[in-house]
Design a protein around this motif. Structure first.
Motif, PDB file in Angstrom:
ATOM      1  N   VAL A  88       0.908  24.661  11.073  1.00  0.00           N
ATOM      2  CA  VAL A  88       0.397  23.347  10.668  1.00  0.00           C
ATOM      3  C   VAL A  88      -0.635  22.860  11.676  1.00  0.00           C
ATOM      4  O   VAL A  88      -1.701  22.347  11.314  1.00  0.00           O
ATOM      5  CB  VAL A  88       1.543  22.327  10.527  1.00  0.00           C
ATOM      6  CG1 VAL A  88       0.979  20.912  10.382  1.00  0.00           C
ATOM      7  CG2 VAL A  88       2.412  22.658   9.319  1.00  0.00           C
ATOM      8  N   PHE A  89      -0.315  23.026  12.964  1.00  0.00           N
ATOM      9  CA  PHE A  89      -1.276  22.651  14.002  1.00  0.00           C
ATOM     10  C   PHE A  89      -2.610  23.380  13.808  1.00  0.00           C
ATOM     11  O   PHE A  89      -3.683  22.771  13.848  1.00  0.00           O
ATOM     12  CB  PHE A  89      -0.730  22.993  15.389  1.00  0.00           C
ATOM     13  CG  PHE A  89       0.234  21.978  15.936  1.00  0.00           C
ATOM     14  CD1 PHE A  89      -0.016  20.630  15.829  1.00  0.00           C
ATOM     15  CD2 PHE A  89       1.394  22.376  16.575  1.00  0.00           C
ATOM     16  CE1 PHE A  89       0.861  19.686  16.351  1.00  0.00           C
ATOM     17  CE2 PHE A  89       2.282  21.456  17.095  1.00  0.00           C
ATOM     18  CZ  PHE A  89       2.018  20.108  16.984  1.00  0.00           C
ATOM     19  N   LEU A 255       1.416  24.135   4.119  1.00  0.00           N
ATOM     20  CA  LEU A 255       0.447  25.136   4.569  1.00  0.00           C
ATOM     21  C   LEU A 255      -0.558  25.466   3.466  1.00  0.00           C
ATOM     22  O   LEU A 255      -1.750  25.671   3.742  1.00  0.00           O
ATOM     23  CB  LEU A 255       1.162  26.415   5.021  1.00  0.00           C
ATOM     24  CG  LEU A 255       2.052  26.294   6.260  1.00  0.00           C
ATOM     25  CD1 LEU A 255       2.632  27.640   6.640  1.00  0.00           C
ATOM     26  CD2 LEU A 255       1.273  25.706   7.435  1.00  0.00           C
ATOM     27  N   ALA A 256      -0.077  25.500   2.220  1.00  0.00           N
ATOM     28  CA  ALA A 256      -0.982  25.752   1.095  1.00  0.00           C
ATOM     29  C   ALA A 256      -1.955  24.593   0.923  1.00  0.00           C
ATOM     30  O   ALA A 256      -3.149  24.797   0.670  1.00  0.00           O
ATOM     31  CB  ALA A 256      -0.181  25.970  -0.185  1.00  0.00           C
ATOM     32  N   VAL A 257      -1.449  23.375   1.079  1.00  0.00           N
ATOM     33  CA  VAL A 257      -2.307  22.186   0.937  1.00  0.00           C
ATOM     34  C   VAL A 257      -3.419  22.205   1.981  1.00  0.00           C
ATOM     35  O   VAL A 257      -4.600  22.000   1.672  1.00  0.00           O
ATOM     36  CB  VAL A 257      -1.473  20.896   1.072  1.00  0.00           C
ATOM     37  CG1 VAL A 257      -2.383  19.667   1.115  1.00  0.00           C
ATOM     38  CG2 VAL A 257      -0.489  20.772  -0.093  1.00  0.00           C
ATOM     39  N   LEU A 401       2.915  12.801  17.827  1.00  0.00           N
ATOM     40  CA  LEU A 401       1.955  12.133  18.700  1.00  0.00           C
ATOM     41  C   LEU A 401       0.969  13.116  19.313  1.00  0.00           C
ATOM     42  O   LEU A 401      -0.210  12.805  19.486  1.00  0.00           O
ATOM     43  CB  LEU A 401       2.681  11.344  19.798  1.00  0.00           C
ATOM     44  CG  LEU A 401       2.821   9.838  19.527  1.00  0.00           C
ATOM     45  CD1 LEU A 401       3.668   9.592  18.285  1.00  0.00           C
ATOM     46  CD2 LEU A 401       3.427   9.122  20.731  1.00  0.00           C
ATOM     47  N   LEU A 402       1.454  14.314  19.624  1.00  0.00           N
ATOM     48  CA  LEU A 402       0.554  15.316  20.188  1.00  0.00           C
ATOM     49  C   LEU A 402      -0.529  15.702  19.194  1.00  0.00           C
ATOM     50  O   LEU A 402      -1.708  15.843  19.551  1.00  0.00           O
ATOM     51  CB  LEU A 402       1.356  16.552  20.608  1.00  0.00           C
ATOM     52  CG  LEU A 402       2.269  16.386  21.835  1.00  0.00           C
ATOM     53  CD1 LEU A 402       3.121  17.628  22.021  1.00  0.00           C
ATOM     54  CD2 LEU A 402       1.453  16.109  23.090  1.00  0.00           C
ATOM     55  N   LEU A 403      -0.145  15.876  17.930  1.00  0.00           N
ATOM     56  CA  LEU A 403      -1.123  16.232  16.899  1.00  0.00           C
ATOM     57  C   LEU A 403      -2.121  15.098  16.691  1.00  0.00           C
ATOM     58  O   LEU A 403      -3.340  15.312  16.670  1.00  0.00           O
ATOM     59  CB  LEU A 403      -0.408  16.551  15.583  1.00  0.00           C
ATOM     60  CG  LEU A 403      -1.307  16.805  14.371  1.00  0.00           C
ATOM     61  CD1 LEU A 403      -2.253  17.971  14.630  1.00  0.00           C
ATOM     62  CD2 LEU A 403      -0.459  17.057  13.125  1.00  0.00           C
ATOM     63  N   ALA A 404      -1.614  13.874  16.528  1.00  0.00           N
ATOM     64  CA  ALA A 404      -2.489  12.733  16.284  1.00  0.00           C
ATOM     65  C   ALA A 404      -3.457  12.521  17.445  1.00  0.00           C
ATOM     66  O   ALA A 404      -4.648  12.259  17.240  1.00  0.00           O
ATOM     67  CB  ALA A 404      -1.652  11.469  16.062  1.00  0.00           C
TER      68      ALA A 404
END
Length: 444
Positions: A88-89, A255-257, A401-404
């Motif tokens: 996802v990342f 993951l498909a999206v 939070l890390l992703l954002a």
């Protein structure tokens, strides 16, 4: 679920030491550099590097051969949930990078500015993120899709980046908490042996009022008056985001999206942008991967660290201490039980940095507490899910939070105060325990 070997693990407080070391180095460095006025204080020590001493210490604490501790670490780091998070990342980074390169983010922001008053940008970001997360059942995919647009709005208006990104994270945690297909919902209801709909009926009376208060705060918080002048934009470049939003409400895997989002962004860029070619598409995708590598690596390191702490009895020791503490509360039998259940999942989440894993780890003990203190399993499941989402939306080393912050170029510690919804949800959950609402029917 726990295996037989995990269930008989001896509780050991020293097994928690590695994560305490990591937090001391990472947070301590950031706080120190903030105090002396260093720019980008929390980026002076890279989080994955700060995790290395903790990993070495975990291997030394492990009761067994060094090779066995390494194997245990690798098992935790390669858990299917973490591999999914890693993917996802990576795809979120690629989608954000390609969309930015072709101008999708700017086009989407300009479209929004053409129809939305600046006063309603923050509530709009929160509500859209909440709907998408509820439909997708994942906060990670929601943040990946919405954070770039929120960042764009912040740059085009006088709205602070922290508030725009905080609205997205808050909405994402709302959906993660309430969605019927969220892994936290499934874990909470399974561990407490209740039906999804029953947990939802309790949960909604706490989460929805908190979300309404959050929206009102966002409306009142924005002081901009009048419409902001917008520029012309290419509708074609908005389509990748529209496609991702629409697909989010389908049953397609996250993951498909995100993959479809990357492909559409690339195709529309090749078609609509004259100087955007296959080589630039390749570079944009790779740049997105590189931009997310640090946070993805940290997640895997923490996953391995958590596996060793769990195997060595650190988390079990923690849970047993909280269980014993609930016996001392003098606030009524059921309230004491609910406080204990809430603490179980809060502390577990602080140490594993994953709300689903925290629920699974504390689930059996929470069920025991619920039985002993006469807590309705529906309330137990709802409180576990609520407090796990509260903590996950606020810890600076959590994936959300890390992703954002990777997308918005913020420090995770800075963002904590901007995630209004999680703070308000915590207040409503505490009030629900104190005043015993919502009232449940005996035969419900």
């Amino acid at each position: 679920m726990q295996t037989d070997s995990e269930a008989t693990v001896q509780a050991r407080a020293i097994a928690l030491l590695p994560l305490i070391v990591f937090l001391t180095i990472f947070l301590g460095s950031g706080i120190y550099h903030t105090m002396i006025g260093t720019e980008f204080a929390f980026y002076q020590v890279k989080a994955p590097v700060a995790a290395l001493p903790a990993i070495i210490l975990a291997a030394l604490v492990y009761r067994g051969k060094l090779n066995q501790s390494i194997e245990e670490f690798l098992k935790g780091a390669s858990h299917p949930n973490l591999i999914l998070m890693f993917m996802v990342f990576m795809l979120a980074g690629a989608f954000a990078s390609v969309s930015s390169a072709i101008g999708s983010v700017d086009a989407t922001v300009q479209m929004g500015l053409s129809v939305i008053s600046p006063q309603f940008v923050l509530p709009m970001l929160f509500v859209i993120s909440a709907f998408i997360a509820t439909a997708m059942g994942t906060s990670m995919g929601t943040i990946a899709a919405c954070a770039p647009i929120a960042f764009g709005f912040a740059q085009a208006t006088d709205i602070a980046v922290i508030h725009a990104i905080g609205a997205v994270v808050g909405g994402a945690m709302f959906g993660d908490n309430l969605s019927m297909i969220s892994d936290t919902t499934i874990a909470a209801t399974s561990s407490q042996k209740v039906q999804l709909k029953d947990k939802f009926r309790v949960n909604v009376w706490i989460a929805v009022p908190a979300s309404i208060i959050t929206v009102l705060i966002y409306i009142l918080h924005t002081t901009s008056a009048g419409a902001i002048e917008h520029k012309d934009f290419n509708w074609l470049l908005v389509l990748p985001y529209i496609a991702v939003f629409v697909l989010a409400f389908s049953r397609l895997h996250v993951l498909a999206v995100l993959t479809i989002g990357v492909l559409l962004s690339g195709l529309f860029g090749l078609f609509a942008i004259p100087d955007f070619d296959l080589l630039k598409l390749n570079t944009s995708i790779y740049d997105g991967f590189v931009g997310m590598f640090e946070v993805a690596l940290l997640s895997m390191f923490l996953g391995g660290l958590s596996a060793i702490m769990q195997r060595e009895g650190g988390l079990r020791w923690l849970i047993e201490r909280i269980y014993a503490l609930t016996r001392l509360f003098k606030v009524g039998r059921q309230r004491a039980g609910e406080i204990g259940i809430s603490f179980l999942v809060i502390v577990s989440n602080l140490f594993v940095a994953n709300n689903t894993v925290a629920i699974i780890l504390s689930g059996d003990m929470a069920r025991e507490v619920a039985k002993e203190y006469g807590v309705d399993p529906k309330r137990s499941a709802a409180l576990m899910d609520i407090f796990s989402c509260v903590v996950q939306g606020l810890i600076p080393y959590g994936a959300q939070l890390l992703l954002a912050c990777s997308i918005a170029k913020l420090s995770p510690v800075e963002l904590i105060g901007g995630v209004y919804y999680c703070w308000i949800l915590a207040i409503f959950a505490i009030l629900a325990i104190a005043f015993r609402f919502p009232k449940l029917k005996a035969n419900a």
